[in-house]
Design an enzyme around this catalytic site. Structure first.
Site, PDB file in Angstrom:
ATOM      1  N   LYS A   1     -13.642 -33.414  -4.911  1.00 24.17           N
ATOM      2  CA  LYS A   1     -14.209 -31.722  -3.185  1.00 24.17           C
ATOM      3  C   LYS A   1     -13.331 -31.657  -3.846  1.00 24.17           C
ATOM      4  O   LYS A   1     -13.132 -30.464  -3.244  1.00 24.17           O
ATOM      5  CB  LYS A   1     -14.835 -32.704  -2.083  1.00 24.17           C
ATOM      6  CG  LYS A   1     -14.544 -31.740  -1.282  1.00 24.17           C
ATOM      7  CD  LYS A   1     -15.582 -30.304  -1.519  1.00 24.17           C
ATOM      8  CE  LYS A   1     -14.887 -29.249  -0.498  1.00 24.17           C
ATOM      9  NZ  LYS A   1     -16.043 -28.352  -0.318  1.00 24.17           N
TER      10      LYS A   1
ATOM     11  N   CYS B   1     -10.288 -24.097   3.424  1.00 26.97           N
ATOM     12  CA  CYS B   1     -10.562 -25.094   2.636  1.00 26.97           C
ATOM     13  C   CYS B   1      -9.602 -24.862   1.018  1.00 26.97           C
ATOM     14  O   CYS B   1      -8.702 -25.852   0.987  1.00 26.97           O
ATOM     15  CB  CYS B   1     -11.859 -24.717   1.507  1.00 26.97           C
ATOM     16  SG  CYS B   1     -13.327 -24.015   2.933  1.00 26.97           S
TER      17      CYS B   1
HETATM   18  N1  SAJ Z   1      -9.115 -15.213  -3.504  1.00 25.41           N
HETATM   19  C1  SAJ Z   1      -8.642 -14.336  -4.112  1.00 25.41           C
HETATM   20  N2  SAJ Z   1      -8.953 -14.192  -5.608  1.00 25.41           N
HETATM   21  C2  SAJ Z   1      -9.685 -14.075  -5.891  1.00 25.41           C
HETATM   22  C3  SAJ Z   1     -10.702 -15.239  -5.153  1.00 25.41           C
HETATM   23  C4  SAJ Z   1     -10.656 -15.575  -3.999  1.00 25.41           C
HETATM   24  O1  SAJ Z   1      -6.836 -14.439  -4.019  1.00 25.41           O
HETATM   25  O2  SAJ Z   1     -10.536 -14.253  -7.456  1.00 25.41           O
HETATM   26  C5  SAJ Z   1      -8.840 -15.791  -1.818  1.00 25.41           C
HETATM   27  C6  SAJ Z   1      -9.390 -14.801  -0.887  1.00 25.41           C
HETATM   28  O3  SAJ Z   1      -9.883 -13.459  -1.057  1.00 25.41           O
HETATM   29  C7  SAJ Z   1      -9.702 -16.158   0.176  1.00 25.41           C
HETATM   30  C8  SAJ Z   1      -9.605 -16.956  -0.222  1.00 25.41           C
HETATM   31  O4  SAJ Z   1      -8.618 -17.199  -2.105  1.00 25.41           O
HETATM   32  O5  SAJ Z   1      -8.416 -15.757   1.215  1.00 25.41           O
HETATM   33  C9  SAJ Z   1     -10.875 -18.310  -0.117  1.00 25.41           C
HETATM   34  O6  SAJ Z   1     -11.920 -17.109  -0.312  1.00 25.41           O
HETATM   35  P1  SAJ Z   1     -12.992 -17.905  -1.278  1.00 25.41           P
HETATM   36  O7  SAJ Z   1     -14.074 -17.051  -1.437  1.00 25.41           O
HETATM   37  O8  SAJ Z   1     -12.757 -17.882  -2.791  1.00 25.41           O
HETATM   38  O9  SAJ Z   1     -12.873 -19.665  -1.076  1.00 25.41           O
HETATM   39  P2  SAJ Z   1     -13.659 -19.759   0.521  1.00 25.41           P
HETATM   40  O10 SAJ Z   1     -12.405 -20.875   0.920  1.00 25.41           O
HETATM   41  O11 SAJ Z   1     -14.954 -19.293   1.217  1.00 25.41           O
HETATM   42  O12 SAJ Z   1     -14.487 -21.232  -0.046  1.00 25.41           O
HETATM   43  C10 SAJ Z   1     -14.239 -22.174  -0.605  1.00 25.41           C
HETATM   44  C11 SAJ Z   1     -15.203 -22.816  -1.906  1.00 25.41           C
HETATM   45  N3  SAJ Z   1     -14.609 -23.319  -2.875  1.00 25.41           N
HETATM   46  C12 SAJ Z   1     -14.812 -22.791  -4.400  1.00 25.41           C
HETATM   47  O13 SAJ Z   1     -14.883 -21.686  -4.713  1.00 25.41           O
HETATM   48  C13 SAJ Z   1     -14.205 -24.105  -5.632  1.00 25.41           C
HETATM   49  C14 SAJ Z   1     -16.712 -22.905  -1.149  1.00 25.41           C
HETATM   50  O14 SAJ Z   1     -17.306 -23.758  -2.812  1.00 25.41           O
HETATM   51  C15 SAJ Z   1     -15.827 -24.279  -0.278  1.00 25.41           C
HETATM   52  O15 SAJ Z   1     -17.478 -25.018  -0.154  1.00 25.41           O
HETATM   53  C16 SAJ Z   1     -15.181 -24.330   0.368  1.00 25.41           C
HETATM   54  O16 SAJ Z   1     -14.380 -23.579  -0.322  1.00 25.41           O
HETATM   55  C17 SAJ Z   1     -15.230 -25.260   0.984  1.00 25.41           C
HETATM   56  O17 SAJ Z   1     -15.472 -25.421   2.386  1.00 25.41           O
HETATM   57  O18 SAJ Z   1     -14.553 -26.044   0.656  1.00 25.41           O
END
Ligand code: SAJ
Length: 405
Positions: free
Chosen positions: A200, A254
């Site tokens: 995880k 996360c």
């Molecule tokens: N972000 C970027 N560039 C990208 C993608 C995301 O800057 O290309 C930023 C987003 O704007 C945000 C952050 O990263 O600030 C995280 O956003 P996210 O949408 O990628 O992820 P979370 O935090 O909403 O959810 C993640 C997910 N993990 C993965 O994709 C490996 C989700 O599957 C998990 O369940 C969750 O974390 C968790 O609870 O662990």
């Protein structure tokens, strides 16, 4: 499959939908939370999530007899979905909420109960903190079934994502797998607890490292006068390349938190992981520096003519935890600078100084808008930005040419 009684402990963004899914899947479910006003609202049939599919699910679960309370009941299975904050100084996981939940479960549960921890934990947490709490309770089993859902697509991802179950024996693992299969159509892998814990954290760390790569590219391209988005677009046409998008930082509870567990637990071994964390944490400051340059280029000398759009950690959610805009505000505060002007359509209450609650008032009071979050609201209203200078850190505005990261 036998109908089992299940308690879901912690009714937040993971616990509540999971409880509803299990109930809709035919189990007898009780949701427990120590927040009495939340329990009251749920019992008065107030569904607290605006996400697609949640209302329908809530209604099915109510018909199937789901109930909500504050006291820990006696059931066969417990699914613990409480928060796991990290300790800022040591970067280690704070297992207090999990330990409190397990202690109160072990006081009331049936002899053969299984306690499943869903909350994200650092590798070793179950052995180091949870197992000792039940060592004198014969018959209680432990399992770890970390969640993987993404806010914004909760129902769909609960139903369709593959997931991992860690247990001390295949018998326990398969029993829990069968329960999750009542709603999850994805592949469910059964493994041991430490492997499930590490997997995880590794998943979220993988994403953090890859976002950091995109953010570092943005800095490199900025210093060379190149368009990072065009470079990523072209590079991604390569069949084995898939670069993520740069942005104003990484927020949420996360991706911006879990890698710190590895930093805290393996201080001599983390290099890429620590650098990635630092790069992503440097982005709000980078946005501030670039904003200052753009102000200078355009002869704007008053910060109150600049507005930062978006307070949440990503688009179309109302979650502000660890959000890049809050990090940016904190960074200004450290330098004793005045608060910046902000607006977010999802945040209706005054959360920070300088926040404007009305969109028209926000727009009419500024010359430069810095897009920190690509909410649908701003994409739909981008015509209103025609006479503004735009610094678009999310690359979502198409109505006119904008400054980019
Ligand atoms: N972000 C970027 N560039 C990208 C993608 C995301 O800057 O290309 C930023 C987003 O704007 C945000 C952050 O990263 O600030 C995280 O956003 P996210 O949408 O990628 O992820 P979370 O935090 O909403 O959810 C993640 C997910 N993990 C993965 O994709 C490996 C989700 O599957 C998990 O369940 C969750 O974390 C968790 O609870 O662990």
């Amino acid at each position: 499959m036998d109908k089992v009684s299940i308690t879901v402990v912690g009714l937040g963004y993971i616990g509540l939908p999971t409880a509803l899914m299990l109930s809709a899947g035919g189990h007898q479910v009780i949701g427990v939370d120590n927040n009495s006003s939340l329990v009251k609202k749920l019992n008065s049939e107030e569904n607290l999530f605006l996400e697609e599919g949640m209302e329908e699910l809530f209604n099915i679960a109510r018909t199937n007899g789901i109930s909500f309370c504050e006291e820990m009941p006696s059931t066969d299975i417990y699914i613990v979905c409480v928060p796991t904050p990290y300790i800022k100084q040591s970067k280690k996981v704070d297992p207090t909420y999990i330990c409190n939940a397990v202690e109160s479960i072990s006081g009331v549960c049936r002899g053969e109960a299984i306690i499943v921890v869903e909350s994200t934990i650092s590798p070793g947490t179950i052995d180091n903190y949870v197992r000792p709490l039940i060592k004198n309770k014969k018959g209680i089993e432990l399992a770890h079934a970390p969640e993987r859902i993404i806010p914004g697509s909760i129902v769909n991802e609960l139903r369709n994502n593959a997931r991992t179950i860690g247990a001390d024996s295949p018998k326990v693992g398969n029993r829990i797998k069968e329960i999750y299969q009542s709603f999850c159509k994805g592949r469910i892998v059964v493994t041991d607890i430490r492997t499930a814990e590490m997997t995880k954290v590794v998943e979220n760390t993988y994403r953090d490292v890859n976002i950091a790569f995109a953010n570092e590219l943005a800095k490199i391209c900025r210093s060379s006068g190149l368009d990072v988005y065009e470079i990523i677009r072209i590079a991604n046409l390569h069949p084995r390349v898939n670069i993520l998008q740069p942005g104003p930082g990484v927020g949420g509870h996360c991706i911006s938190v879990d890698p710190w567990f590895l930093v805290g637990d393996y201080p001599g071994l983390v290099n890429i992981i620590l650098s990635a964390r630092n790069i992503n944490d440097s982005m709000p400051e980078f946005v501030l520096e670039r904003t200052a340059q753009i102000m200078k280029e355009n002869g704007i000398d008053k910060t109150d003519r600049v507005g930062f759009y978006g307070l949440t950690y990503k688009e179309d959610v109302d979650d502000v935890r660890e959000s890049p805009t809050l990090q940016l505000i904190e960074s200004r505060r450290k330098h004793l600078s005045e608060p910046v002007k902000t607006y977010d359509p999802y945040i209706k209450k005054q959360l920070v100084e300088g926040q404007v609650l009305d969109f028209d008032e926000f727009i009419s009071g500024i010359d430069l808008i810095v897009i920190m979050v690509g909410h649908k609201q701003i994409i739909d209203n981008q015509d209103m930005l025609k006479d503004k200078i735009i610094f678009d850190t999310k690359n979502v505005i198409t109505v006119k040419s904008t400054y980019k990261l």
